[in-house]
Design a protein around this motif. Structure first.
Motif, PDB file in Angstrom:
ATOM      1  N   SER A   8       0.873  -1.171   0.000  1.00  0.00           N
ATOM      2  CA  SER A   8       0.000   0.000   0.000  1.00  0.00           C
ATOM      3  C   SER A   8       0.908   1.217   0.000  1.00  0.00           C
ATOM      4  O   SER A   8       2.091   1.126   0.318  1.00  0.00           O
ATOM      5  CB  SER A   8      -0.915   0.013   1.231  1.00  0.00           C
ATOM      6  OG  SER A   8      -0.185   0.350   2.384  1.00  0.00           O
ATOM      7  N   LYS A   9       0.377   2.319  -0.366  1.00  0.00           N
ATOM      8  CA  LYS A   9       1.191   3.521  -0.468  1.00  0.00           C
ATOM      9  C   LYS A   9       1.761   3.938   0.885  1.00  0.00           C
ATOM     10  O   LYS A   9       2.849   4.491   0.968  1.00  0.00           O
ATOM     11  CB  LYS A   9       0.350   4.644  -1.061  1.00  0.00           C
ATOM     12  CG  LYS A   9       1.145   5.798  -1.532  1.00  0.00           C
ATOM     13  CD  LYS A   9       0.279   6.763  -2.312  1.00  0.00           C
ATOM     14  CE  LYS A   9       1.157   7.834  -2.928  1.00  0.00           C
ATOM     15  NZ  LYS A   9       0.421   8.697  -3.808  1.00  0.00           N
ATOM     16  N   SER A  10       1.056   3.648   1.968  1.00  0.00           N
ATOM     17  CA  SER A  10       1.481   4.130   3.284  1.00  0.00           C
ATOM     18  C   SER A  10       2.505   3.226   3.963  1.00  0.00           C
ATOM     19  O   SER A  10       3.313   3.702   4.753  1.00  0.00           O
ATOM     20  CB  SER A  10       0.273   4.289   4.200  1.00  0.00           C
ATOM     21  OG  SER A  10      -0.373   3.046   4.377  1.00  0.00           O
ATOM     22  N   SER A  11       2.520   1.943   3.686  1.00  0.00           N
ATOM     23  CA  SER A  11       3.397   1.028   4.411  1.00  0.00           C
ATOM     24  C   SER A  11       4.878   1.381   4.328  1.00  0.00           C
ATOM     25  O   SER A  11       5.543   1.471   5.358  1.00  0.00           O
ATOM     26  CB  SER A  11       3.178  -0.407   3.944  1.00  0.00           C
ATOM     27  OG  SER A  11       1.863  -0.808   4.218  1.00  0.00           O
ATOM     28  N   PRO A  12       5.438   1.593   3.128  1.00  0.00           N
ATOM     29  CA  PRO A  12       6.862   1.966   3.081  1.00  0.00           C
ATOM     30  C   PRO A  12       7.137   3.282   3.801  1.00  0.00           C
ATOM     31  O   PRO A  12       8.165   3.438   4.447  1.00  0.00           O
ATOM     32  CB  PRO A  12       7.142   2.100   1.581  1.00  0.00           C
ATOM     33  CG  PRO A  12       6.088   1.309   0.916  1.00  0.00           C
ATOM     34  CD  PRO A  12       4.886   1.401   1.796  1.00  0.00           C
ATOM     35  N   LYS A  13       6.228   4.220   3.691  1.00  0.00           N
ATOM     36  CA  LYS A  13       6.393   5.517   4.346  1.00  0.00           C
ATOM     37  C   LYS A  13       6.452   5.351   5.866  1.00  0.00           C
ATOM     38  O   LYS A  13       7.277   5.981   6.531  1.00  0.00           O
ATOM     39  CB  LYS A  13       5.240   6.443   3.946  1.00  0.00           C
ATOM     40  CG  LYS A  13       5.403   7.844   4.409  1.00  0.00           C
ATOM     41  CD  LYS A  13       6.458   8.531   3.590  1.00  0.00           C
ATOM     42  CE  LYS A  13       6.464  10.011   3.901  1.00  0.00           C
ATOM     43  NZ  LYS A  13       7.694  10.638   3.475  1.00  0.00           N
ATOM     44  N   ILE A  14       5.609   4.494   6.412  1.00  0.00           N
ATOM     45  CA  ILE A  14       5.608   4.244   7.859  1.00  0.00           C
ATOM     46  C   ILE A  14       6.948   3.656   8.286  1.00  0.00           C
ATOM     47  O   ILE A  14       7.535   4.074   9.282  1.00  0.00           O
ATOM     48  CB  ILE A  14       4.444   3.313   8.253  1.00  0.00           C
ATOM     49  CG1 ILE A  14       3.110   4.032   8.049  1.00  0.00           C
ATOM     50  CG2 ILE A  14       4.590   2.830   9.690  1.00  0.00           C
ATOM     51  CD1 ILE A  14       1.894   3.128   8.127  1.00  0.00           C
ATOM     52  N   GLY A  28      17.777  -1.824  -5.258  1.00  0.00           N
ATOM     53  CA  GLY A  28      17.181  -0.743  -6.042  1.00  0.00           C
ATOM     54  C   GLY A  28      16.020  -0.089  -5.322  1.00  0.00           C
ATOM     55  O   GLY A  28      15.526  -0.580  -4.297  1.00  0.00           O
ATOM     56  N   LYS A  29      15.579   1.035  -5.876  1.00  0.00           N
ATOM     57  CA  LYS A  29      14.468   1.781  -5.292  1.00  0.00           C
ATOM     58  C   LYS A  29      13.193   0.939  -5.291  1.00  0.00           C
ATOM     59  O   LYS A  29      12.820   0.341  -6.284  1.00  0.00           O
ATOM     60  CB  LYS A  29      14.246   3.064  -6.097  1.00  0.00           C
ATOM     61  CG  LYS A  29      13.178   3.948  -5.528  1.00  0.00           C
ATOM     62  CD  LYS A  29      13.006   5.205  -6.348  1.00  0.00           C
ATOM     63  CE  LYS A  29      11.852   6.023  -5.806  1.00  0.00           C
ATOM     64  NZ  LYS A  29      11.569   7.179  -6.630  1.00  0.00           N
ATOM     65  N   PHE A  30      12.510   0.891  -4.156  1.00  0.00           N
ATOM     66  CA  PHE A  30      11.280   0.126  -3.994  1.00  0.00           C
ATOM     67  C   PHE A  30      10.121   0.801  -4.710  1.00  0.00           C
ATOM     68  O   PHE A  30      10.009   2.024  -4.734  1.00  0.00           O
ATOM     69  CB  PHE A  30      10.932  -0.012  -2.506  1.00  0.00           C
ATOM     70  CG  PHE A  30       9.590  -0.622  -2.249  1.00  0.00           C
ATOM     71  CD1 PHE A  30       9.402  -1.977  -2.389  1.00  0.00           C
ATOM     72  CD2 PHE A  30       8.509   0.166  -1.898  1.00  0.00           C
ATOM     73  CE1 PHE A  30       8.148  -2.548  -2.164  1.00  0.00           C
ATOM     74  CE2 PHE A  30       7.263  -0.389  -1.675  1.00  0.00           C
ATOM     75  CZ  PHE A  30       7.086  -1.752  -1.810  1.00  0.00           C
ATOM     76  N   CYS A  31       9.270  -0.011  -5.274  1.00  0.00           N
ATOM     77  CA  CYS A  31       8.033   0.428  -5.906  1.00  0.00           C
ATOM     78  C   CYS A  31       6.925  -0.503  -5.399  1.00  0.00           C
ATOM     79  O   CYS A  31       7.168  -1.693  -5.200  1.00  0.00           O
ATOM     80  CB  CYS A  31       8.170   0.317  -7.419  1.00  0.00           C
ATOM     81  SG  CYS A  31       6.612   0.466  -8.299  1.00  0.00           S
TER      82      CYS A  31
END
Length: 79
Positions: A8-14, A28-31
């Motif tokens: 989900s969009k929020s999980s990596p941010k958390i 590499g950069k996560f997507c």
């Protein structure tokens, strides 16, 4: 946490706001469309990448596809 729960969009941010790191298995950069990814507390991330690096490269050499899981054609995102 189940694999699909993380996509989900929020999980990596958390994780990142808590000091953790999220990358693809090859560093590499996560997507959110990645199949394989590594999540850590941040402090150990580089060591984990070093540790799994040989196995990741071996899988790639055997034809394991580390590309995106699924990305809708209509989605215009900077990946």
């Amino acid at each position: 946490m189940l694999h699909w729960d993380f996509h989900s969009k929020s999980s990596p941010k958390i994780v990142e706001e808590a000091g953790g790191t999220v990358t693809r298995m090859d560093g590499g950069k996560f997507c959110v469309f990645d199949i394989f990814f590594l999540v850590s507390n941040g402090a150990l991330h580089e060591k984990l990448l070093e540790r799994i690096g040989p196995a990741t490269e071996k899988l790639k050499s055997k034809g394991i596809d580390f590309s995106l899981w699924y990305k809708p054609e209509s989605l215009h995102a900077d990946l």
